[in-house]
Scaffold this motif. Structure first.
Motif, PDB file in Angstrom:
ATOM      1  N   TRP A   1      54.770  33.430  45.350  1.00 32.90           N
ATOM      2  CA  TRP A   1      53.870  34.127  46.278  1.00 32.90           C
ATOM      3  C   TRP A   1      53.379  35.451  45.694  1.00 32.90           C
ATOM      4  O   TRP A   1      52.235  35.846  45.925  1.00 32.90           O
ATOM      5  CB  TRP A   1      54.562  34.370  47.612  1.00 32.90           C
ATOM      6  N   LEU A   2      54.201  36.141  44.921  1.00 32.70           N
ATOM      7  CA  LEU A   2      53.738  37.361  44.254  1.00 32.70           C
ATOM      8  C   LEU A   2      52.620  37.033  43.272  1.00 32.70           C
ATOM      9  O   LEU A   2      51.642  37.793  43.161  1.00 32.70           O
ATOM     10  CB  LEU A   2      54.905  38.038  43.538  1.00 32.70           C
ATOM     11  N   HIS A   3      52.739  35.914  42.578  1.00 32.19           N
ATOM     12  CA  HIS A   3      51.650  35.470  41.696  1.00 32.19           C
ATOM     13  C   HIS A   3      50.388  35.201  42.521  1.00 32.19           C
ATOM     14  O   HIS A   3      49.271  35.545  42.108  1.00 32.19           O
ATOM     15  CB  HIS A   3      52.059  34.193  40.957  1.00 32.19           C
ATOM     16  N   THR A   4      50.559  34.592  43.676  1.00 30.42           N
ATOM     17  CA  THR A   4      49.404  34.300  44.529  1.00 30.42           C
ATOM     18  C   THR A   4      48.713  35.578  44.975  1.00 30.42           C
ATOM     19  O   THR A   4      47.476  35.670  44.986  1.00 30.42           O
ATOM     20  CB  THR A   4      49.860  33.484  45.752  1.00 30.42           C
ATOM     21  N   VAL A   5      49.487  36.567  45.355  1.00 27.18           N
ATOM     22  CA  VAL A   5      48.908  37.852  45.786  1.00 27.18           C
ATOM     23  C   VAL A   5      48.117  38.480  44.649  1.00 27.18           C
ATOM     24  O   VAL A   5      46.974  38.950  44.836  1.00 27.18           O
ATOM     25  CB  VAL A   5      50.028  38.792  46.266  1.00 27.18           C
ATOM     26  N   ALA A   6      48.705  38.499  43.441  1.00 26.50           N
ATOM     27  CA  ALA A   6      47.988  39.080  42.303  1.00 26.50           C
ATOM     28  C   ALA A   6      46.703  38.318  41.999  1.00 26.50           C
ATOM     29  O   ALA A   6      45.653  38.918  41.724  1.00 26.50           O
ATOM     30  CB  ALA A   6      48.903  39.085  41.074  1.00 26.50           C
ATOM     31  N   ARG A   7      46.719  36.997  42.071  1.00 26.61           N
ATOM     32  CA  ARG A   7      45.528  36.203  41.792  1.00 26.61           C
ATOM     33  C   ARG A   7      44.444  36.419  42.848  1.00 26.61           C
ATOM     34  O   ARG A   7      43.263  36.579  42.519  1.00 26.61           O
ATOM     35  CB  ARG A   7      45.922  34.727  41.721  1.00 26.61           C
ATOM     36  N   GLN A   8      44.852  36.429  44.113  1.00 24.85           N
ATOM     37  CA  GLN A   8      43.862  36.597  45.178  1.00 24.85           C
ATOM     38  C   GLN A   8      43.214  37.980  45.130  1.00 24.85           C
ATOM     39  O   GLN A   8      41.994  38.110  45.339  1.00 24.85           O
ATOM     40  CB  GLN A   8      44.531  36.387  46.549  1.00 24.85           C
ATOM     41  N   LEU A   9      43.984  39.017  44.867  1.00 24.13           N
ATOM     42  CA  LEU A   9      43.392  40.360  44.762  1.00 24.13           C
ATOM     43  C   LEU A   9      42.462  40.451  43.561  1.00 24.13           C
ATOM     44  O   LEU A   9      41.414  41.122  43.623  1.00 24.13           O
ATOM     45  CB  LEU A   9      44.501  41.405  44.652  1.00 24.13           C
ATOM     46  N   ALA A  10      42.826  39.771  42.461  1.00 21.33           N
ATOM     47  CA  ALA A  10      41.923  39.768  41.306  1.00 21.33           C
ATOM     48  C   ALA A  10      40.637  39.018  41.624  1.00 21.33           C
ATOM     49  O   ALA A  10      39.541  39.447  41.214  1.00 21.33           O
ATOM     50  CB  ALA A  10      42.635  39.132  40.110  1.00 21.33           C
ATOM     51  N   ASP A  11      40.706  37.932  42.370  1.00 23.59           N
ATOM     52  CA  ASP A  11      39.496  37.201  42.752  1.00 23.59           C
ATOM     53  C   ASP A  11      38.612  38.021  43.670  1.00 23.59           C
ATOM     54  O   ASP A  11      37.367  37.901  43.631  1.00 23.59           O
ATOM     55  CB  ASP A  11      39.873  35.880  43.436  1.00 23.59           C
ATOM     56  N   GLN A  12      39.230  38.850  44.515  1.00 23.70           N
ATOM     57  CA  GLN A  12      38.439  39.678  45.426  1.00 23.70           C
ATOM     58  C   GLN A  12      37.974  40.987  44.780  1.00 23.70           C
ATOM     59  O   GLN A  12      37.363  41.814  45.458  1.00 23.70           O
ATOM     60  CB  GLN A  12      39.268  40.015  46.678  1.00 23.70           C
TER      61      GLN A  12
END
Length: 518
Positions: free
Chosen positions: A429-440
């Motif tokens: 989930w920490l990876h998911t948070v980092a990926r989603q913030l980078a996409d935004q």
């Protein structure tokens, strides 16, 4: 001299980080402490609600004909097995005039070989008197059976020897008849035959005497074995101490519960894969840990820790206020597992920034976690973010917990500070948070770690991770130029000036294991 340009392969990560495992198990002390307490209570309840039945004990000295100094206990184990037979149980019940079945009675007593010749019999019953009577009946039945078996064995051995003696006597009579009245002084042939007959007669007389002696010894040894088999410790009731049983069962229950709790905590830690150390959280989020804070207690705090808590709170407030000033645009605080702590941090930082100008807090937290203070900054909901005045500093508060509307995070602030509780989110989930913030296109200024482990000595700084915090720098610079605002020159994450954005986003800045989560 030639310089090699071959890159060394990165060392493989260990399959199991013992340091992280120990820290995670220690943080889950509530689990294994609760299981240990449950084991203690179970042991106490077992001792109080299920006391041992009345019992009696007796000891029997057993003599064996085959006793040897180097015996490994085979004979006494045979006696224990014989004690647990229906023949002994039936004889004891016959003595007690009890209608119970031998098979059922065998479940209420047991034998234990203390030494090669000492047998202990433990019996349970409905009362102490009945237990003593049963123990005596069992001991008497076993002694009588053992003595009978010894006598039968001796009689069988003596009979076999006497039978051999009788056969020898019959043969001796035939030899004597063959000799007759002849004398060995006759001719040579007769002399040799008569000499062999005389030799045979002498041998038979010797063997007959030997068989008589051995038969007598077999009968003589039986009384010694009979006298040696006796009850040396009379039957007596065993008194059970309730306090001792409670303490013993409580200690055993606590030890077992502690072991089970530690195993459950260790297995749960490995399966859940929730990072606890600073270096793991920073590596999974792709941003450095810039500040830490203790999780505020639910009700009260110890008096000797209030001063320390106030100092930590003041230091955290100053650090985040400096980071927000250097950002030059709206900044959001995004929580993961610590909504109440994030709300308190946002109010403190906003109160500090309010001394320099108007500040508006944009509440994007699910639930009623953020409440405006009477003399504090204005708090508005996420729906009214367009109404924030241009001259006011905007501080957004949101969440990156599962179920987050990722596309709404950019409206809370152009940059963000992640407020993460240690051990709450999994690595995936920490990876998911980092990926989603980078996409935004929402760069992460840093991470505020809530409730860190006090014994964690790892470093949460990513020395090669400044590109993560500066992602989208060209886009922000263009927006500032169009708005007529100067570039910020404040120091951010150890950088004295803005760094240029790389031409392509490096694959190492965001872990690839989040593609499945997306």
């Amino acid at each position: 001299m030639t310089t090699s340009t071959t890159t060394e392969p990165a060392p493989a990560a260990p399959l199991l980080d013992l340091h992280a495992l120990v820290v995670a198990v220690r943080r889950r002390r509530r689990l294994w402490s609760a299981v240990a307490l449950l084991g203690l209570l179970a042991g106490v309840a077992l001792a109080v609600l299920l006391p041992p039945p009345p019992s009696a004990v007796t000891k029997v000295l057993v003599a064996h004909q085959e006793d040897q100094p180097n015996d490994t206990g085979t004979l006494i184990r045979t006696d224990v097995a014989l004690l647990g037979t229906t023949r002994i149980a039936a004889e004891a019940l016959r003595t007690l005039n009890s209608p119970d079945k031998p098979e059922d009675f065998m479940q209420e007593y047991r034998g234990t070989g203390l030494t090669n010749n000492l047998l202990q019999i433990d019996v349970s019953a409905d009362s102490d008197a009945q237990a003593v009577a049963r123990a005596k009946a069992l001991a008497d039945a076993f002694v009588a059976d053992h003595v009978r078996r010894m006598r039968e064995a001796a009689e069988a051995e003596a009979k076999a020897l006497l039978d051999q003696r009788d056969r020898m006597r019959t043969e001796l009579a035939e030899v004597n008849k063959a000799i007759g009245a002849r004398s060995p002084d006759s001719d040579a042939k007769a002399s040799a035959s008569i000499e062999s007959l005389f030799a045979r007669r002498a041998e038979l007389n010797s063997r007959i005497t030997d068989f008589d002696q051995r038969a007598a010894e077999a009968r003589t040894g039986t009384p010694r074995l009979v006298a040696g088999t006796q009850i040396v410790d009379g039957p007596r009731a065993v008194h059970h101490s309730l306090p001792k049983a409670v303490v013993t069962n409580a200690a055993i229950g606590t030890a077992l519960g502690l072991v089970v709790g530690l195993v459950l905590a260790a297995v749960g830690t490995v399966v859940a894969d929730r990072p606890v150390l600073r270096r793991e959280i920073a590596a999974n989020l792709g941003a450095s840990v810039i500040a830490e804070a203790r999780r505020p207690p639910a009700r009260w705090i110890r008096p000797w820790r209030r001063k320390r808590a106030r100092a930590e709170r003041e230091r955290l407030k100053v650090t985040l206020a400096r980071a927000v000033r250097g950002a030059g645009e709206g900044v959001s605080l995004l929580e993961l597992g610590c909504a109440r702590s994030t709300s308190a941090i946002a109010l403190d930082v906003a109160a500090t920034l309010a001394e320099e100008g108007p500040v508006v807090i944009v509440d994007g937290l699910p639930g009623a976690h953020l409440r405006a203070r009477p003399d504090g900054p204005t708090v508005i909901s996420g729906d009214a973010v367009e109404t924030v005045p241009h001259d006011a500093r905007r501080l957004g508060v949101g969440s990156v917990a599962p179920g987050t509307a990722w596309t709404d995070l950019q409206y809370l602030g152009g940059q963000t500070v992640l407020v993460v509780r240690a051990g709450h989110g999994s690595a995936a989930w920490l990876h998911t948070v980092a990926r989603q913030l980078a996409d935004q296109r929402v760069p992460v200024i840093g991470v505020v770690l809530i409730d860190p482990d006090p014994r964690d000595r790892t470093d949460g700084t990513l020395w090669d991770g400044q590109r993560t915090a500066l992602r989208g720098h060209h886009e922000r610079s263009a927006r500032r130029r169009r708005a007529g605002r100067p570039e910020p020159s404040a120091r951010l994450n150890g950088a004295d000036r803005p760094r240029p954005e790389p031409q392509s986003t490096p694959a190492a800045s965001i872990p690839d294991s989040d593609q499945e989560a997306r």
